[in-house]
Scaffold this active site. Structure first.
Site, PDB file in Angstrom:
ATOM      1  CE  LYS A  53      -3.950  -2.113   2.177  1.00  0.00           C
ATOM      2  NZ  LYS A  53      -4.752  -2.368   3.462  1.00  0.00           N
ATOM      3  CD  GLN A  97      -3.950  -4.163   6.292  1.00  0.00           C
ATOM      4  OE1 GLN A  97      -3.970  -2.959   5.864  1.00  0.00           O
ATOM      5  NE2 GLN A  97      -4.222  -5.648   5.761  1.00  0.00           N
ATOM      6  CG  ASP A 120      -9.702   0.166   5.125  1.00  0.00           C
ATOM      7  OD1 ASP A 120      -9.311  -0.295   4.005  1.00  0.00           O
ATOM      8  OD2 ASP A 120      -8.867  -0.020   6.195  1.00  0.00           O
TER       9      ASP A 120
HETATM   10  N1  L34 Z   1      -7.954  -2.163   7.311  1.00  0.00           N
HETATM   11  N2  L34 Z   1      -7.574  -4.312   6.679  1.00  0.00           N
HETATM   12  C1  L34 Z   1      -8.012  -3.051   6.464  1.00  0.00           C
HETATM   13  N3  L34 Z   1      -8.195  -2.745   5.262  1.00  0.00           N
HETATM   14  C2  L34 Z   1      -8.086  -3.745   4.200  1.00  0.00           C
HETATM   15  O1  L34 Z   1      -8.714  -3.496   3.173  1.00  0.00           O
HETATM   16  C3  L34 Z   1      -7.563  -5.107   4.536  1.00  0.00           C
HETATM   17  N4  L34 Z   1      -7.468  -6.101   3.494  1.00  0.00           N
HETATM   18  C4  L34 Z   1      -7.646  -7.515   3.888  1.00  0.00           C
HETATM   19  C5  L34 Z   1      -6.989  -7.671   5.235  1.00  0.00           C
HETATM   20  N5  L34 Z   1      -7.051  -6.699   6.228  1.00  0.00           N
HETATM   21  C6  L34 Z   1      -7.225  -5.187   5.928  1.00  0.00           C
HETATM   22  C7  L34 Z   1      -6.480  -5.794   2.600  1.00  0.00           C
HETATM   23  O2  L34 Z   1      -5.724  -4.999   2.330  1.00  0.00           O
HETATM   24  C8  L34 Z   1      -6.957  -8.399   2.635  1.00  0.00           C
HETATM   25  N6  L34 Z   1      -6.323  -7.172   1.922  1.00  0.00           N
HETATM   26  C9  L34 Z   1      -5.282  -7.309   0.744  1.00  0.00           C
HETATM   27  C10 L34 Z   1      -4.625  -6.453   0.432  1.00  0.00           C
HETATM   28  C11 L34 Z   1      -3.768  -6.659  -0.627  1.00  0.00           C
HETATM   29  C12 L34 Z   1      -3.620  -7.827  -1.134  1.00  0.00           C
HETATM   30  C13 L34 Z   1      -4.428  -8.924  -0.438  1.00  0.00           C
HETATM   31  C14 L34 Z   1      -5.115  -8.591   0.509  1.00  0.00           C
HETATM   32  C15 L34 Z   1      -2.639  -8.084  -2.305  1.00  0.00           C
HETATM   33  O3  L34 Z   1      -2.026  -7.234  -2.900  1.00  0.00           O
HETATM   34  N7  L34 Z   1      -2.649  -9.253  -2.855  1.00  0.00           N
HETATM   35  C16 L34 Z   1      -1.868  -9.679  -3.758  1.00  0.00           C
HETATM   36  C17 L34 Z   1      -0.601 -10.613  -3.417  1.00  0.00           C
HETATM   37  C18 L34 Z   1       0.174  -9.953  -2.429  1.00  0.00           C
HETATM   38  C19 L34 Z   1       1.240 -11.226  -1.704  1.00  0.00           C
HETATM   39  O4  L34 Z   1       2.262 -11.652  -2.349  1.00  0.00           O
HETATM   40  O5  L34 Z   1       0.958 -11.515  -0.503  1.00  0.00           O
HETATM   41  C20 L34 Z   1      -2.437 -10.197  -4.738  1.00  0.00           C
HETATM   42  O6  L34 Z   1      -1.976 -10.328  -6.003  1.00  0.00           O
HETATM   43  O7  L34 Z   1      -3.244 -11.024  -4.533  1.00  0.00           O
END
Ligand code: L34
Length: 291
Positions: A53, A97, A120
């Site tokens: 982020k 988060q 969020d």
């Molecule tokens: N406050 N907490 C708050 N806001 C959010 O919007 C979240 N969320 C969830 C968990 N807790 C939170 C996220 O940001 C899940 N989440 C989230 C964000 C980004 C990714 C996955 C979940 C993401 O970028 N995933 C990548 C892979 C990243 C890796 O290598 O681990 C993808 O391509 O899916």
């Protein structure tokens, strides 16, 4: 042949659009949008998400601040920091988060955030605005999913959409968003107490899997030609990888993909879109605050 919905590419497209908006803002003497993130503890997944982020902010020209607290931090201290950010005119939007350590109430923390800085879109005021179709901040993941469907020209109007999972951050809000005027889907929410879940899922034109159970959606639950959106990102042990783990979605991708018209991969599907929503909400916070 199914089409892969490339969330990473779409997120990059949107980031370029946001970067252009930020450049225009700067040029006209406006404020550089500033997103802050609070991270409590060292949950490895949260570390990755928050680091990404911050990186996204840099890419689009936002200012960003990462505020870290120890796992054992008391709730009061966290609430005090939230009030500080609420009153800091330099900060346009911020997030805490999730998940938080057991001893801290997520509910109290989220309710302490100024709804006008709620990047969020988790605050009950913004959830309420979303429910009645009023302008406001949209929850990051549902917002990202809707944007992905739009950009791929996938119509939701009149479609039967089945959401699996009813969490506050994905299942529940996405079910509401998709049934709103303009999206016009007929939505069914499937959860742990649902009878005939397989049958219901099989009736779906669009499946949104957000239960956090790797490989839950099997090929025999998916109607030929359905659109499948996989929200799951669970780390599972995999000795074949360097890290010893890999990310697993809620969909048995290998077997489900051939049955679909469109499907999102994990990683590279919904995750990057969740992060982009955060940027969009922050930009929105700036314009709302300008009045
Ligand atoms: N406050 N907490 C708050 N806001 C959010 O919007 C979240 N969320 C969830 C968990 N807790 C939170 C996220 O940001 C899940 N989440 C989230 C964000 C980004 C990714 C996955 C979940 C993401 O970028 N995933 C990548 C892979 C990243 C890796 O290598 O681990 C993808 O391509 O899916």
């Amino acid at each position: 042949m199914y089409k892969l919905i490339d969330g990473k590419k779409t997120a990059n497209d949107i980031k370029r659009e946001i970067a252009a908006e930020v450049a225009a803002l700067k040029k006209s003497g406006g404020k550089v949008p500033h997103l802050a993130a609070i991270l409590v503890g060292n949950n490895p997944s949260s570390e990755t998400y928050v680091a990404n982020k911050v990186k996204d902010c840099e890419e689009v020209g936002f200012e960003s601040t990462l505020i870290r607290f120890d796992e054992k931090t008391e709730e009061d201290l966290l609430l005090k920091k939230i009030r500080e950010l609420n009153n800091d005119d330099g900060v346009d939007g911020f997030i805490v988060q999730l998940p938080l350590p057991e001893h801290i109430s997520e509910e109290r923390v989220i309710e302490a955030i100024d709804p006008e800085k709620d990047a969020d879109g988790f605050h009950p005021v913004n959830i309420g605005r979303m429910v009645i179709g009023a302008p406001g901040f949209l929850p990051a993941t549902p917002y990202g999913i809707v944007e992905l469907l739009k950009r791929y020209g996938i119509s939701t109007s009149g479609s039967n959409c089945v959401v699996i999972g009813r969490s506050n951050i994905v299942g529940r809000p996405v079910s509401i968003l998709l049934s709103r005027k303009g999206m016009d889907a007929t939505v069914t929410v499937v959860h742990s107490r649902t009878r005939n879940a397989g049958e219901i899922i099989r009736s779906a034109d669009i499946i949104i899997a957000a239960l956090g159970s790797p490989g839950f959606v099997k090929a025999d639950m998916v109607k030929e030609g359905a659109v499948v959106i996989d929200v799951g990102t669970t780390r599972i042990a995999d000795p074949a990888t360097k890290s010893g783990w890999r990310l697993a979605g809620d969909v048995d991708f290998e077997n489900v993909a051939p049955v679909c018209s469109y499907i999102t991969p994990v990683p590279g599907g919904v995750g990057p879109m969740t992060r982009v929503s955060l940027l969009k909400n922050t930009l929105y916070a700036v314009t709302r605050r300008k009045g």
